[in-house]
Design an enzyme around this catalytic site. Structure first.
Site, PDB file in Angstrom:
ATOM      1  N   ASP B 127       0.795  -1.287  -0.111  1.00 50.21           N
ATOM      2  CA  ASP B 127      -0.046   0.097  -0.173  1.00 50.21           C
ATOM      3  C   ASP B 127       1.009   1.204   0.164  1.00 50.21           C
ATOM      4  OD1 ASP B 127      -2.469   1.282  -0.062  1.00 50.21           O
ATOM      5  OD2 ASP B 127      -2.802   1.220   2.068  1.00 50.21           O
ATOM      6  N   TYR B 129       0.915   5.675  -0.543  1.00 53.66           N
ATOM      7  CA  TYR B 129       0.509   6.867   0.339  1.00 53.66           C
ATOM      8  C   TYR B 129       0.787   8.225  -0.570  1.00 53.66           C
ATOM      9  CZ  TYR B 129       0.302   9.173   5.035  1.00 53.66           C
ATOM     10  OH  TYR B 129      -0.295   9.866   5.985  1.00 53.66           O
ATOM     11  N   HIS B 134      -4.616  13.725   1.282  1.00 58.88           N
ATOM     12  CA  HIS B 134      -4.809  12.438   2.394  1.00 58.88           C
ATOM     13  C   HIS B 134      -3.586  12.566   3.551  1.00 58.88           C
ATOM     14  CE1 HIS B 134      -5.912   8.928   4.527  1.00 58.88           C
ATOM     15  NE2 HIS B 134      -4.828   8.415   4.420  1.00 58.88           N
ATOM     16  N   ARG B 143       0.364  14.014  13.882  1.00 57.45           N
ATOM     17  CA  ARG B 143       1.390  14.881  14.153  1.00 57.45           C
ATOM     18  C   ARG B 143       1.218  16.319  13.775  1.00 57.45           C
ATOM     19  NH1 ARG B 143       2.449  10.595  11.219  1.00 57.45           N
ATOM     20  NH2 ARG B 143       2.385  11.954   9.349  1.00 57.45           N
ATOM     21  N   GLU B 199     -10.785   3.483   3.457  1.00 59.50           N
ATOM     22  CA  GLU B 199     -10.094   4.458   2.691  1.00 59.50           C
ATOM     23  C   GLU B 199     -10.314   4.182   1.135  1.00 59.50           C
ATOM     24  OE1 GLU B 199      -5.761   4.207   4.073  1.00 59.50           O
ATOM     25  OE2 GLU B 199      -6.133   5.252   5.719  1.00 59.50           O
ATOM     26  N   GLU B 201      -9.310   3.754  -2.456  1.00 58.50           N
ATOM     27  CA  GLU B 201      -7.780   3.895  -3.171  1.00 58.50           C
ATOM     28  C   GLU B 201      -8.250   3.296  -4.530  1.00 58.50           C
ATOM     29  OE1 GLU B 201      -4.589   2.138  -1.208  1.00 58.50           O
ATOM     30  OE2 GLU B 201      -5.354   2.985   1.031  1.00 58.50           O
ATOM     31  N   ASP B 233      -9.153   0.188   1.824  1.00 59.22           N
ATOM     32  CA  ASP B 233      -8.209  -0.104   2.765  1.00 59.22           C
ATOM     33  C   ASP B 233      -8.912   0.118   4.226  1.00 59.22           C
ATOM     34  OD1 ASP B 233      -5.814  -0.477   4.258  1.00 59.22           O
ATOM     35  OD2 ASP B 233      -4.960   1.523   3.854  1.00 59.22           O
ATOM     36  N   ARG B 237      -8.969   3.223  13.520  1.00 56.11           N
ATOM     37  CA  ARG B 237      -7.909   4.369  13.500  1.00 56.11           C
ATOM     38  C   ARG B 237      -7.392   4.310  15.171  1.00 56.11           C
ATOM     39  NH1 ARG B 237      -6.684   5.531   8.637  1.00 56.11           N
ATOM     40  NH2 ARG B 237      -8.456   5.870   7.452  1.00 56.11           N
ATOM     41  N   GLN B 240      -4.683   1.785  15.078  1.00 57.74           N
ATOM     42  CA  GLN B 240      -3.516   2.708  14.306  1.00 57.74           C
ATOM     43  C   GLN B 240      -2.578   3.510  15.193  1.00 57.74           C
ATOM     44  OE1 GLN B 240      -5.106   4.303  10.605  1.00 57.74           O
ATOM     45  NE2 GLN B 240      -2.943   4.814  10.077  1.00 57.74           N
ATOM     46  N   TYR B 244       1.336   2.199  15.566  1.00 61.73           N
ATOM     47  CA  TYR B 244       1.749   2.448  14.370  1.00 61.73           C
ATOM     48  C   TYR B 244       3.443   2.914  14.582  1.00 61.73           C
ATOM     49  CZ  TYR B 244       1.905   7.499  13.643  1.00 61.73           C
ATOM     50  OH  TYR B 244       2.509   8.752  13.913  1.00 61.73           O
ATOM     51  N   LYS B 253      -5.115  -2.544   9.869  1.00 57.16           N
ATOM     52  CA  LYS B 253      -5.209  -2.321   8.570  1.00 57.16           C
ATOM     53  C   LYS B 253      -5.507  -3.916   8.006  1.00 57.16           C
ATOM     54  CE  LYS B 253      -3.804   2.031   7.376  1.00 57.16           C
ATOM     55  NZ  LYS B 253      -4.748   2.724   6.528  1.00 57.16           N
ATOM     56  N   THR B 257      -9.157  -5.959   3.334  1.00 56.16           N
ATOM     57  CA  THR B 257      -8.956  -5.262   2.400  1.00 56.16           C
ATOM     58  C   THR B 257      -9.995  -5.783   1.382  1.00 56.16           C
ATOM     59  OG1 THR B 257      -6.684  -4.618   3.030  1.00 56.16           O
ATOM     60  CG2 THR B 257      -7.316  -3.920   0.743  1.00 56.16           C
ATOM     61  N   THR B 360      -4.908   6.325  -0.004  1.00 53.93           N
ATOM     62  CA  THR B 360      -6.133   7.200  -0.015  1.00 53.93           C
ATOM     63  C   THR B 360      -5.976   8.576  -0.930  1.00 53.93           C
ATOM     64  OG1 THR B 360      -6.519   6.466   2.344  1.00 53.93           O
ATOM     65  CG2 THR B 360      -7.918   8.171   1.422  1.00 53.93           C
ATOM     66  N   GLU B 374     -10.875  11.985   7.845  1.00 51.00           N
ATOM     67  CA  GLU B 374     -10.512  13.346   7.239  1.00 51.00           C
ATOM     68  C   GLU B 374     -12.000  14.139   7.416  1.00 51.00           C
ATOM     69  OE1 GLU B 374      -7.922  13.313   3.769  1.00 51.00           O
ATOM     70  OE2 GLU B 374      -8.879  11.139   4.049  1.00 51.00           O
TER      71      GLU B 374
END
Lengths: 428, 428
Positions: B127, B129, B134, B143, B199, B201, B233, B237, B240, B244, B253, B257, B360, B374
């Site tokens: 996968d 990014y 996103h 962050r 997600e 994708e 995906d 959350r 995650q 992560y 995840k 899928t 995503t 989001e």
């Protein structure tokens, strides 16, 4: 379960098996081999010979005999653990009964004449991070203020690796190209890694597995573990430092992973099970889905791991490989059953032949570190080799050899064979 | 390459193909289907029918015909792209030549009576990014000080996912259990996710692939891309956020899928290729191994993506699915050719049937966000649904529907069908 196959007095009519450091009759590891000019097929290592299981299928229990017809061990791994135990008992009996020698001996091949393949078609490969001393040592280099993150003692940290690039011991590792950005550089460039490293790990081969959506309870995890190999998680540290945030290591790892070709079965390892070392005071207890008293009592393994390095110059000079480290496999914060149960705890489906790496196993002492990143303190403290060379990271022509032996009072020690590979120059 | 198979005036004798929003004769997507009571086999969607390729093998070019005998498309994907193009041209001719109707029509099945399977046995799933909006939106939540990390505009960030748990559209998603640690909690607990998300994708199906150690030059990447599907995906959350670091998403995840079962081929998408949007001023140019003028000129795709949500209450009330987002697939910072070239740039071997997710794809506007994380601003701004319900994350019984259509002036638009799945309650 310890049974007659572990009897230290068991005698095997294959002469080289007696006192063999790796494959005495108490071991009987499973693998896929090809005799000279022949097709790959299932076998068992015994002394300096390999037993062709297809050639003795008529003598084996029905279920495993039917599962051994192909060029991978996946069908055997898919059977209930009881079938594998029945296979082990029968092969042990065949190899220790002098009366069977005439029938079985024609099915033996000299191992030196055979090619060893991966034992299984690997559906998914997952790498964990259970070596707490490694996690602390490496964490300190990547995150000086924060070596061990708050989740480490709660979550058996793992990530998905690349199944396609797993190779058996002996295949050369081509130095990968990738993005390198030293801290002082303004921008990355693309070229051969300057910080090629190894990682000493155990590989766990998955048996029957679970259906999607159905976790594996910790108490049942053992039934899903076929056995162990040695695993070298080759790593390009310059790529890793630059790429790994926020989604983890990718091209720093997926160019090659080496495994030793013989699967030392969970049954063979039964006498070498020991208590999981107690958690230090103040550490949290595992959450209930990871807690199992029986696993704590005998979920660790009395295995001694070693890493040796041989450079091109050392080989030219006839210098034997230099030992980089030696240490016990018990330096794992989580047991193998815990990582299996954790992996399936969200319903993720494990399949027969899946491979899990434990993560690098380092001892807390300097003579037992599982990677050059740790040994050379991130490249700042090169080590001296016999003959005057030094190493911070691996050079072209270097050969890495992982080995491991299990030992326990009152039992015949067994070995894993080698996980060996040589670094080839970058292509092009 | 645009050829006679893209002719907007091409007429198909399958009546439902004319004006079909998904599968007109200009599309011809590849998949694996099983007719009622039959075994899975290769097929091509045409209108509301599926053409059984094995049943017309005698009419097809030799190489693809030989590759279509099994229950997966991996052998077809392994062929040179020229063989797939030859198959497309022949099927296009068969379906548009009234003189072939008597021979071909018996090989058509009503799609509504068939079961759709995964198109290929997936060796590895990766996968990426590449959705920069996103990455920025999510980065800001995980962050706040550092939403887009310094490597993002140099490295097509990706990570390995789980191949075993990829499922075709329609299979329910069982709400996973896992470790949840809200920021205010002292310790995690284990239970059903409270922040289940999707997600949006695109999935990329790999063709021939490369040998270990041999990168794929960017200019050749297109030859290794069979086509695209929609990919969801699914993400927990809460798991995650806790798990992560430092090695990336894992159990957040890998529980499921979803992919849409039809592979819209690179050939079918040829008329919809557009220029990659220019990089904003100040962004670095791609490193040479990722730079290709032809790819910049036509490496993006004029595809419109949509996401709809239908809750159990909405279905009970007869309310149609509510659109959560709509936006163009061009919101990708890296092209599909760039992610393929990057993946193999260190020598990692890609194999036929491997699956890559783009990551995503969110638009920069609020009506085109590709995840609930989001849309609901990390759960702080629940959305209102028709009928008075609200959602921050997915509830049991919710059904998510991804769809996509490619359109360009002068060509017949084509669709991807749906990637649809419903959330089932946690087990146990």
């Amino acid at each position: 379960m310890i049974d007659e196959t572990h009897d230290p007095d068991l005698r095997c009519w294959v002469e080289s098996a007696a006192g063999h450091a790796e494959y005495p009759v108490q071991n009987l590891p499973l693998g896929i081999f090809a005799p000279a000019g022949g097709a790959p097929r299932p076998g068992i290592a015994i002394g300096d010979r390999i037993l062709d299981l297809q050639a003795v299928a008529a003598l084996l229990p029905d279920a495993p005999a039917r599962a051994l017809g192909g060029a991978t061990l996946n069908p055997l791994f898919a059977l209930p653990a009881a079938d594998r135990r029945a296979l082990r008992r029968r092969v042990s009996a065949l190899l220790s009964d002098e009366g069977q020698r005439d029938v079985v001996e024609p099915a033996l091949h000299r191992a030196a004449d055979c090619t060893l393949h991966l034992p299984a078609a690997i559906g998914d490969y997952t790498d964990f991070y259970v070596g707490i001393h490694h996690a602390t040592n490496v964490g300190r280099q990547f995150r000086p203020d924060n070596p061990l993150l708050p989740n480490y003692k709660w979550v058996p940290i793992g990530y998905h690796g690349r199944a396609s690039s797993v190779r058996p011991s002996g295949e050369p590792v081509i130095r990968p190209r990738g993005q390198r950005k030293p801290p002082q550089a303004d921008a990355p460039d693309y070229g051969p890694t300057r910080r090629l490293d190894y990682e000493l790990e155990l590989g766990v081969w998955i048996g029957r597995g679970n259906a999607l959506g159905e976790p594996i309870p910790i108490a049942e995890a053992g039934e899903h573990i076929v056995g162990l190999s040695l695993l070298n998680d080759w790593s390009a540290r310059d790529f890793q430092a630059w790429e790994y945030q926020p989604l983890g290591p990718f091209l720093a790892k997926n160019f090659h992973t080496s495994v030793s070709p013989w699967v030392v079965t969970a049954e063979a390892l039964a006498p070498f099970r020991i208590a999981q070392p107690p958690r230090p005071d103040g550490d949290p207890a595992p959450l209930p889905y990871l807690a199992d008293a029986a696993d704590q009592a005998r979920g660790a393994l009395a295995i001694e791991l070693e890493v040796h390095l041989s450079t091109a110059a050392m080989r030219a000079q006839g210098t034997p490989p230099h030992r980089l480290s030696r240490g016990p496999a018990s330096n794992m914060y989580w047991t193998i059953a815990q990582i299996v149960a954790h992996h399936a705890s969200n319903g993720c489906d494990l399949r027969p032949g899946d491979l899990l790496g434990t993560g690098t196993i380092s001892a807390p002492t300097d003579d037992g570190l599982g990677s050059l990143l740790e040994i050379s303190r991130g490249g700042t403290a090169p080590i001296a080799l016999p003959g005057g060379e030094t190493r911070s990271f691996l050079e072209d022509g270097d050969e890495l050899i992982l080995s491991a032996h299990a030992a326990a009072e009152g039992y015949v020690p067994i070995g894993f064979g080698e996980c060996r590979a040589r670094i080839a120059p970058a292509r092009g």
